[in-house]
Design a protein around this motif. Sequence first.
Motif: not given
Length: 84
Positions: A25-32, A38-43
């Motif tokens: 959360f609020r870590s600036g995690l990028d999506s691929v 559609t976007p997906v994150t590591l989270a």
Amino acid sequence: MKIEHDIALAMRLADAAGAAIRPHFRSGLDSVRKEDATPVTLADREAEEIMRRILKAEAPRDAIIGEEFGAEEGSSGRTWVLDP
């Protein structure tokens, strides 16, 4: 399965997904982008992975359809739909 058991399992899934997502959360995690753009994150992936592990341990005969990792067949007639 009784409804009380289902609700308790659903609550454990939600708690586990929350615990997997919270560090991002609020870590600036990028999506691929997935194949369908559609976007997906590591989270997202970590949350679905932990939910799948719990379901395989506690409801191994149930089918799973997940947004990030697709479908797994089951034999119980029940299907869990995961969309972290």
